[in-house]
Design a protein around this motif. Structure first.
Motif, short mmCIF file in Angstrom:
data_model
loop_
_atom_site.label_atom_id
_atom_site.label_comp_id
_atom_site.label_asym_id
_atom_site.label_seq_id
_atom_site.Cartn_x
_atom_site.Cartn_y
_atom_site.Cartn_z
N LEU A 39 0.82 -1.22 0.00
CA LEU A 39 0.00 0.00 0.00
C LEU A 39 0.85 1.27 0.00
CD1 LEU A 39 -2.87 1.27 0.22
CD2 LEU A 39 -2.56 1.23 2.69
N GLU A 40 2.10 1.20 0.44
CA GLU A 40 2.88 2.41 0.69
C GLU A 40 2.97 3.35 -0.51
OE1 GLU A 40 7.32 2.61 1.94
OE2 GLU A 40 6.13 2.55 3.77
N PRO A 41 3.18 2.87 -1.76
CA PRO A 41 3.24 3.81 -2.88
C PRO A 41 1.91 4.50 -3.17
CG PRO A 41 4.23 1.70 -3.45
CD PRO A 41 3.50 1.50 -2.18
N PHE A 42 0.82 3.97 -2.61
CA PHE A 42 -0.52 4.51 -2.90
C PHE A 42 -1.19 5.05 -1.64
CE2 PHE A 42 0.49 0.90 -5.64
CZ PHE A 42 0.40 1.46 -6.90
N LEU A 43 -0.40 5.35 -0.62
CA LEU A 43 -0.98 5.77 0.66
C LEU A 43 -1.76 7.07 0.53
CD1 LEU A 43 -1.33 5.31 3.67
CD2 LEU A 43 0.85 6.49 4.04
N THR A 44 -1.15 8.08 -0.11
CA THR A 44 -1.85 9.36 -0.25
C THR A 44 -3.11 9.24 -1.11
OG1 THR A 44 0.22 10.59 0.04
CG2 THR A 44 -1.60 11.76 -1.00
N SER A 163 6.22 -2.82 -3.36
CA SER A 163 5.75 -1.78 -4.28
C SER A 163 5.34 -2.36 -5.63
CB SER A 163 6.86 -0.74 -4.48
OG SER A 163 7.20 -0.12 -3.26
N LEU A 164 6.15 -3.30 -6.14
CA LEU A 164 5.82 -3.94 -7.42
C LEU A 164 4.53 -4.74 -7.32
CD1 LEU A 164 6.67 -4.56 -10.32
CD2 LEU A 164 7.99 -6.49 -9.43
N THR A 165 4.38 -5.47 -6.22
CA THR A 165 3.14 -6.24 -6.01
C THR A 165 1.92 -5.33 -6.00
OG1 THR A 165 4.35 -7.89 -4.71
CG2 THR A 165 1.96 -7.83 -4.46
N GLY A 166 2.04 -4.21 -5.29
CA GLY A 166 0.93 -3.26 -5.23
C GLY A 166 0.58 -2.70 -6.59
N GLN A 167 1.59 -2.33 -7.37
CA GLN A 167 1.32 -1.76 -8.69
C GLN A 167 0.67 -2.78 -9.62
OE1 GLN A 167 2.14 1.64 -9.83
NE2 GLN A 167 0.55 0.86 -11.19
N ILE A 168 1.15 -4.02 -9.60
CA ILE A 168 0.58 -5.06 -10.45
C ILE A 168 -0.87 -5.34 -10.07
CG2 ILE A 168 0.70 -7.52 -11.03
CD1 ILE A 168 3.75 -7.27 -10.87
N LEU A 169 -1.14 -5.41 -8.77
CA LEU A 169 -2.52 -5.67 -8.32
C LEU A 169 -3.45 -4.53 -8.69
CD1 LEU A 169 -1.85 -7.22 -4.78
CD2 LEU A 169 -2.61 -8.40 -6.85
N VAL A 170 -2.92 -3.30 -8.71
CA VAL A 170 -3.77 -2.14 -9.05
C VAL A 170 -3.94 -2.03 -10.56
CG1 VAL A 170 -3.86 0.39 -9.04
CG2 VAL A 170 -3.27 -0.84 -6.96
N GLN A 174 -6.70 -4.79 -11.24
CA GLN A 174 -7.73 -3.77 -10.91
C GLN A 174 -8.25 -3.95 -9.47
OE1 GLN A 174 -8.51 -1.23 -13.07
NE2 GLN A 174 -6.94 -2.08 -14.41
N LEU A 175 -7.37 -4.28 -8.56
CA LEU A 175 -7.75 -4.51 -7.18
C LEU A 175 -7.90 -3.17 -6.45
CD1 LEU A 175 -8.07 -7.14 -5.39
CD2 LEU A 175 -5.82 -6.57 -4.45
N PRO A 176 -8.97 -2.98 -5.69
CA PRO A 176 -9.12 -1.73 -4.92
C PRO A 176 -7.98 -1.56 -3.92
CG PRO A 176 -11.20 -2.92 -5.04
CD PRO A 176 -10.16 -3.84 -5.59
N LEU A 177 -7.65 -0.30 -3.60
CA LEU A 177 -6.55 0.00 -2.69
C LEU A 177 -6.79 -0.56 -1.29
CD1 LEU A 177 -5.70 3.68 -3.71
CD2 LEU A 177 -4.57 1.57 -4.42
N PHE A 178 -8.05 -0.76 -0.93
CA PHE A 178 -8.35 -1.29 0.40
C PHE A 178 -7.69 -2.64 0.63
CE2 PHE A 178 -11.00 -4.15 2.95
CZ PHE A 178 -10.99 -3.49 4.16
#
Length: 499
Positions: A39-44, A163-170, A174-178
């Motif tokens: 989540l850290e790269p997408f916290l804001t 960070s890479l895992t988060g970006q791929i999932l988003v 298309q996984l929600p940030l939650f």
């Protein structure tokens, strides 16, 4: 033929390496999962998105500053607790704090709850002193450089993979940030398991000194032969420093009172920072870490301003991954590099500080998201390279038992400067400046840091040249005197009557 003492030393090194391997592997596992935060790269964007529905002013000017204040307030008490509890319990507290932080991030939605979250995250970051202090309590000084590079590289690798895992999932799934916040919470729970299996170190800096001292002496008894070998390799000064420290520790009581501890802190502080080399790296550490924290903390707010996540697809995860991997690679490579940093130290600090200042300036003025991303990657990689060098340079100029003190003091000064900068520039109680003006100030700050070390390097160069000239003059004078003496002796020989 190999001397018996050398073969004994090599055999003992093989035996003694195994106890270091176990805690080092556990620390790497712990560091990996602690830093694995998708989540850290997408916290804001997460806080300002539909999940939390917070405004930019609330996030940037009211919530984020609480981390800085909490970190500053908790750092010194945590440092004393780290020494008193011998590191391991503080690592457990750090893991528990991360669990509380991300549990609140999953559930909480109001500004006060988010400020409480920042407090626990401040506690988690303050207890990082226990992580690196533990490393140096179980590793010999000769292994400082390699172990520092390894542990820092593993933590950066965990951050990059997260960070890479988060970006791929988003982007792909298309996984929600939650759900990224839930995965981050699970990683923190996994990290919580590792420190329970770490062995308790027997060494303490200020508390329980008799026990630590007796263990040190017992460990040193079979090392007489190897000490002779080390002395033959021009290590006499370090051996004397260790001997002086052991003598000092013998004079301390088993259970030091807090007043005595403060006196010891002050005495050791003066002794540690009497080294000009250590002082230079520590000054850069404090100044640059302050600016680094500010840029990293508010970079996402800058990106959100340039390219809103509600309107465009963002690539924060890829940027964090690339920058972290480059930093990890730099940390790993520099752990094996043989560079005379005592000669090139100030020049390297000045040059890289200029690079960092230019990167922050480009992030602020160009206002193109790709330029901003690229500048951020170079900024982080440069900082990670130099902070790794600074870490093992400080460790190499200190005994093992004083590393936590210097690390804590450097971080405290960095946080003190960061708190002043946050109060004046960021906090709504201060100027509460726009994010673009903030980054202009940060670029100017790093330019000032580069100027300081340019002047320091110039002064060192002038001093070195003067010393060289004086040495040459002394040598020429010595040669002249020697020539005159030889001429006098030759004349006296000629004046002797021949038989």
């Amino acid at each position: 033929m190999i001397p018996e003492c050398c073969s004994y030393r090599e055999g003992q090194a093989v035996v003694m390496s195994q106890p270091w391997l176990y805690p080092t592997i556990l620390l790497c596992i712990y560091g990996f999962f602690c830093s694995h935060r998708p989540l850290e790269p997408f916290l804001t964007p997460f806080l300002m998105g539909p999940d939390k529905n917070l405004t930019e002013t609330e996030v940037v000017n009211e919530i984020y500053p609480f981390w800085t204040y909490s970190y500053l307030v908790l750092l010194f008490p945590v440092f004393l607790a780290t020494d008193y509890l011998c590191y391991k319990p503080v690592l457990i507290v750090q893991a528990a704090s991360l669990i509380v932080t991300y549990a609140l991030l999953v559930k909480a939605k109001t500004v006060p709850a988010m400020q409480l979250l920042e407090f626990f995250f401040g506690l988690a970051t303050a207890t990082e002193v226990a992580y690196y202090s533990y490393i140096y309590s179980v590793v010999e000084p000769s292994h400082y450089q390699r172990v520092t590079g390894l542990c820092r590289s593993v933590t950066l690798l965990g951050s990059a993979i997260g960070s890479l895992t988060g970006q791929i999932l988003v982007s792909v799934a298309q996984l929600p940030l939650f759900y990224l916040s839930v995965i981050t919470l699970v990683s923190s729970c996994l990290a919580f398991v590792a420190p329970w299996f770490l062995p308790m170190p027997g060494k303490s800096l200020f508390f329980h000194n008799s026990e630590a001292n007796s263990q040190d002496e017992a460990a040193l008894e079979p090392m007489n032969c190897s000490q002779l070998v080390e002395k033959s390799k021009d290590q006499g000064s370090k051996s004397q420093a260790h001997a002086d420290e052991r003598t000092t520790l013998k004079d301390r009581t088993s259970h030091s009172g807090f007043l005595e501890v403060f006196k010891m802190l002050w005495t050791d502080f003066l002794q540690c920072y009497s080294s000009s080399t250590l002082l230079a790296w520590s000054v850069w550490w404090a100044l640059s870490t302050c600016g680094y924290f500010q840029v990293v903390n508010y970079a996402q707010a800058l990106w959100e301003k340039i390219l809103p996540s509600n309107d465009f697809e963002i690539y924060n995860g890829y940027v964090e991954t690339i920058s972290t991997l480059l930093g990890a690679f730099a940390a790993f490579v520099v752990s094996f590099a043989k560079v005379p940093w005592e000669v090139w130290g100030e020049l390297a600090l000045c040059s890289f500080s200029v690079v960092i200042a230019v990167c922050v300036y480009l992030m602020d003025t160009i206002r193109n998201i790709w330029v901003c991303y690229t500048s951020y990657v170079v900024f982080r990689a440069s900082y990670m390279l130099l902070i790794t060098i600074a870490t093992f340079q400080i460790a190499a100029n200190l005994s093992m038992k004083r590393y936590a003190l210097v690390f804590g003091v450097n971080t405290f000064i960095a946080l003190l400067l960061q708190t002043l900068l946050t109060l004046i520039v960021v906090d709504s109680a201060g100027l509460g400046l726009d994010i673009f003006l903030q980054f202009l100030i940060y670029a100017s700050y790093f330019a000032a840091v580069a100027g300081i070390f340019f002047i320091a390097g110039l002064c060192k160069l002038i001093k070195s040249r003067r010393s060289s000239e004086l040495a040459d003059r002394g040598q020429n004078k010595s040669i002249k005197v020697s020539t005159e003496e030889d001429a006098t002796v030759s004349k006296d020989i000629q004046d002797i009557p021949k038989a």
